[in-house]
Design an enzyme around this catalytic site. Structure first.
Site, PDB file in Angstrom:
ATOM      1  N   HIS A   1       0.811  -1.225   0.000  1.00  0.00           N
ATOM      2  CA  HIS A   1       0.000   0.000   0.000  1.00  0.00           C
ATOM      3  C   HIS A   1       0.841   1.271   0.000  1.00  0.00           C
ATOM      4  CE1 HIS A   1      -3.351  -2.701   1.835  1.00  0.00           C
ATOM      5  NE2 HIS A   1      -3.360  -2.740   0.517  1.00  0.00           N
TER       6      HIS A   1
ATOM      7  N   CYS B   1       5.284  14.597  -7.047  1.00  0.00           N
ATOM      8  CA  CYS B   1       4.501  15.598  -7.756  1.00  0.00           C
ATOM      9  C   CYS B   1       3.693  14.915  -8.848  1.00  0.00           C
ATOM     10  CB  CYS B   1       5.434  16.654  -8.366  1.00  0.00           C
ATOM     11  SG  CYS B   1       4.564  17.807  -9.465  1.00  0.00           S
TER      12      CYS B   1
END
Length: 243
Positions: A123, A131
């Site tokens: 996960h 970004c």
């Protein structure tokens, strides 16, 4: 010493290709709450105006990034958390050459902090942020030291945590490496997870050996398939079986 602990200790000593599959319960002993227990995030966090499951979704992040970050900073990041006995003993088992991989559903990075090298983070991790516009990566400090929605210093794009939100798929390479490790294992220890989160929980099905060990305080849907079942604290168990 408990009979099951003695049995597990013997099985560990006889194994040379162990894989550990863990969830939120591994980190609760480090002071990081889990999600679904009575004291977990989903049942105790009420003051954000939306259910936690909704806030932690891709669509919510895209539409309400500021509200997402309010929740994320206050409930998902525990900068002062330290590895507990479970993390430390697993790292020791890896150094001994017995543990070949850790497959974790956690995003806290505590396994690596404890010294583990081969860790597959299903996960993602709070320690990686990127970004969305130019792809530049940022450390956790960029998130914790900023307010509102963190912006890329290079292009001004929105920075997103490299964690898997609801509605997002798992990383294919991490999936493949995790499954490969589990398939090759002569022993699979599953600990600190309710095995209710899919597709991660289904990875247990790839183990085809006869040493499936389940260590969890509460029952799981896979209890009946375990070759050895221990309902106890995972840190306590590992402290007794790994010298």
């Amino acid at each position: 010493m408990d009979e099951n602990i003695l049995k597990l200790k013997k099985l560990v000593s006889e194994s040379s290709n162990i894989v550990f599959f863990g969830g939120a319960g591994v980190s609760t002993e480090s002071g990081i709450p889990d999600f679904r227990s009575e004291q977990g995030i989903y049942n105790t966090v009420k003051n954000f105006g939306y259910p936690p499951e909704q806030i932690l979704s891709h669509s919510f992040f895209m539409k309400n990034p500021e509200k997402f970050y309010d929740f994320y900073r206050s409930t998902m990041i525990y900068e002062n958390a330290k590895p507990n006995l479970a993390h430390l003993r697993l790292a020791k088992l890896e150094k001994q050459g017995k543990l070949k991989a850790i497959v974790t559903q956690n995003i806290d990075g505590l396994h690596q902090l404890a010294g583990s090298k081969t860790v597959y983070e299903l996960h993602g991790s709070i320690h990686r942020n990127y970004c969305m516009k130019c792809g530049k990566f940022y450390p956790l400090s960029t998130i914790t030291e900023s307010k509102g929605v963190p912006q890329c210093k290079e292009c001004g794009g929105t920075i997103k945590p490299d964690v898997v939100l609801y509605e997002e798929g798992l990383d294919e390479e991490i999936i493949n490496n995790s499954i490969k490790a589990i398939k090759k294992a002569d022993m699979l220890i599953v600990g600190g997870t309710s095995l209710n989160v899919y597709p991660a929980a289904s990875f247990v099905n790839y183990y085809d050996g006869n040493k499936l060990i389940l260590i969890n305080k509460s029952k799981t849907p896979y209890d009946r398939y375990a070759d050895l079942l221990i309902h106890d604290s995972i840190g306590k168990v590992f402290n007794e079986i790994i010298e």
